[in-house]
Design an enzyme around this catalytic site. Structure first.
Site, PDB file in Angstrom:
ATOM      1  N   CYS A  43      38.651  52.948  45.261  1.00 25.19           N
ATOM      2  CA  CYS A  43      38.729  51.649  44.593  1.00 25.19           C
ATOM      3  C   CYS A  43      39.005  51.882  43.116  1.00 25.19           C
ATOM      4  O   CYS A  43      38.391  52.762  42.505  1.00 25.19           O
ATOM      5  CB  CYS A  43      37.412  50.901  44.761  1.00 25.19           C
ATOM      6  SG  CYS A  43      37.390  49.299  43.957  1.00 25.19           S
ATOM      7  N   LEU A  44      39.910  51.081  42.562  1.00 24.57           N
ATOM      8  CA  LEU A  44      40.250  51.224  41.143  1.00 24.57           C
ATOM      9  C   LEU A  44      39.040  50.956  40.245  1.00 24.57           C
ATOM     10  O   LEU A  44      38.989  51.429  39.124  1.00 24.57           O
ATOM     11  CB  LEU A  44      41.388  50.267  40.774  1.00 24.57           C
ATOM     12  CG  LEU A  44      42.728  50.533  41.492  1.00 24.57           C
ATOM     13  CD1 LEU A  44      43.726  49.433  41.145  1.00 24.57           C
ATOM     14  CD2 LEU A  44      43.285  51.900  41.140  1.00 24.57           C
TER      15      LEU A  44
ATOM     16  N   HIS B  14      38.986  45.099  52.270  1.00 24.32           N
ATOM     17  CA  HIS B  14      38.437  45.681  51.039  1.00 24.32           C
ATOM     18  C   HIS B  14      38.531  44.675  49.881  1.00 24.32           C
ATOM     19  O   HIS B  14      37.559  44.477  49.141  1.00 24.32           O
ATOM     20  CB  HIS B  14      39.226  46.964  50.716  1.00 24.32           C
ATOM     21  CG  HIS B  14      38.867  47.626  49.427  1.00 24.32           C
ATOM     22  ND1 HIS B  14      38.286  48.879  49.367  1.00 24.32           N
ATOM     23  CD2 HIS B  14      39.017  47.221  48.131  1.00 24.32           C
ATOM     24  CE1 HIS B  14      38.088  49.191  48.091  1.00 24.32           C
ATOM     25  NE2 HIS B  14      38.529  48.222  47.321  1.00 24.32           N
ATOM     26  N   GLU B  15      39.705  44.038  49.754  1.00 23.27           N
ATOM     27  CA  GLU B  15      39.912  43.121  48.619  1.00 23.27           C
ATOM     28  C   GLU B  15      39.096  41.833  48.782  1.00 23.27           C
ATOM     29  O   GLU B  15      38.566  41.308  47.800  1.00 23.27           O
ATOM     30  CB  GLU B  15      41.398  42.795  48.445  1.00 23.27           C
ATOM     31  CG  GLU B  15      42.306  44.006  48.195  1.00 23.27           C
ATOM     32  CD  GLU B  15      41.863  44.911  47.068  1.00 23.27           C
ATOM     33  OE1 GLU B  15      41.171  44.459  46.143  1.00 23.27           O
ATOM     34  OE2 GLU B  15      42.190  46.121  47.129  1.00 23.27           O
TER      35      GLU B  15
ATOM     36  N   GLN C  52      38.303  42.226  39.439  1.00 24.05           N
ATOM     37  CA  GLN C  52      38.555  43.559  38.894  1.00 24.05           C
ATOM     38  C   GLN C  52      39.265  43.521  37.551  1.00 24.05           C
ATOM     39  O   GLN C  52      39.341  44.547  36.864  1.00 24.05           O
ATOM     40  CB  GLN C  52      39.383  44.386  39.885  1.00 24.05           C
ATOM     41  CG  GLN C  52      38.628  44.722  41.158  1.00 24.05           C
ATOM     42  CD  GLN C  52      39.463  45.598  42.061  1.00 24.05           C
ATOM     43  OE1 GLN C  52      40.256  45.101  42.839  1.00 24.05           O
ATOM     44  NE2 GLN C  52      39.299  46.910  41.939  1.00 24.05           N
TER      45      GLN C  52
ATOM     46  N   HIS D 194      35.667  42.227  47.625  1.00 21.91           N
ATOM     47  CA  HIS D 194      35.503  42.114  46.167  1.00 21.91           C
ATOM     48  C   HIS D 194      35.156  40.680  45.754  1.00 21.91           C
ATOM     49  O   HIS D 194      34.432  40.466  44.789  1.00 21.91           O
ATOM     50  CB  HIS D 194      36.788  42.509  45.438  1.00 21.91           C
ATOM     51  CG  HIS D 194      36.916  43.985  45.158  1.00 21.91           C
ATOM     52  ND1 HIS D 194      36.049  44.672  44.357  1.00 21.91           N
ATOM     53  CD2 HIS D 194      37.825  44.898  45.565  1.00 21.91           C
ATOM     54  CE1 HIS D 194      36.414  45.940  44.270  1.00 21.91           C
ATOM     55  NE2 HIS D 194      37.504  46.114  45.000  1.00 21.91           N
TER      56      HIS D 194
ATOM     57  N   GLY E 213      46.156  47.232  46.111  1.00 21.00           N
ATOM     58  CA  GLY E 213      45.482  45.945  46.200  1.00 21.00           C
ATOM     59  C   GLY E 213      44.594  45.743  44.984  1.00 21.00           C
ATOM     60  O   GLY E 213      44.116  46.716  44.381  1.00 21.00           O
TER      61      GLY E 213
END
Ligand code: NI
Length: 169
Positions: free
Chosen positions: A97-98, A139-140, A51, A143, A46
């Site tokens: 998380c990236l 989660h996304e 990001q 963001h 995701g």
């Protein structure tokens, strides 16, 4: 299409409330394509537009809970997503998380959610998700509101390689 640089914590941009998409133009299509390419390159399941440095309410997800080896992951594009229903049941599990590399945390999430959004062409969509997919969506979407999983995690730590395997985001 291009792999874009992933914005990392503690960049202030990750803390902004992202702006709604107003125009479903070619620029948006390029952004979405770049998000998929960047997510696959990472790799991740995701990615939210902030990001890659775009403070817009766009999320891409590529995931399947079908564990057969030839199962193709499903692609989701969520533009201006809203969670319109949450299950009573919650589940605590590991997330990464990236934008916060090398760490993991235990996060409590709703087991199931219903999300209303627009697709990449501006058509309204409604998705019901449970389990990992519901976790990824939550989660996304966080963001887009400047929220990172480390804000919600009860414990943040450096995962072992085995623990890293479990983490799908
Ligand atoms: Ni993330």
């Amino acid at each position: 299409m291009a792999v874009r640089e992933i914005v990392k914590y503690p960049a202030p941009l990750l803390r902004l409330k992202a702006k709604p998409v107003q125009v479903f133009d070619k620029t948006l299509q390029t952004l979405i394509d770049d998000m998929f390419e960047t997510m696959r390159d990472a790799p991740g399941v995701g990615l939210a537009a902030p990001q890659i440095g775009e403070s817009l309410r766009v999320v891409v997800v590529e995931y399947t809970d079908d564990e057969r080896e030839d199962a193709r992951p499903k692609k989701y594009v969520l533009v201006n997503p809203e969670i319109v229903r949450e299950s009573e049941e919650t589940v605590t599990d590991l997330e990464g998380c990236l934008s916060v590399p090398g760490l993991a945390g235990e996060v409590e999430r709703f087991e199931a959610v219903t999300v209303q959004a627009k697709n990449r062409f501006g058509k309204p969509i409604k998705l019901k998700a449970s389990g990992w997919l519901a976790r990824i969506f939550q989660h996304e979407i966080d963001h887009l509101n400047g929220v990172l999983y480390i804000d919600r995690a009860t414990r943040v730590f450096q995962p072992t390689p085995e623990e890293m395997e479990q983490i799908k985001d």
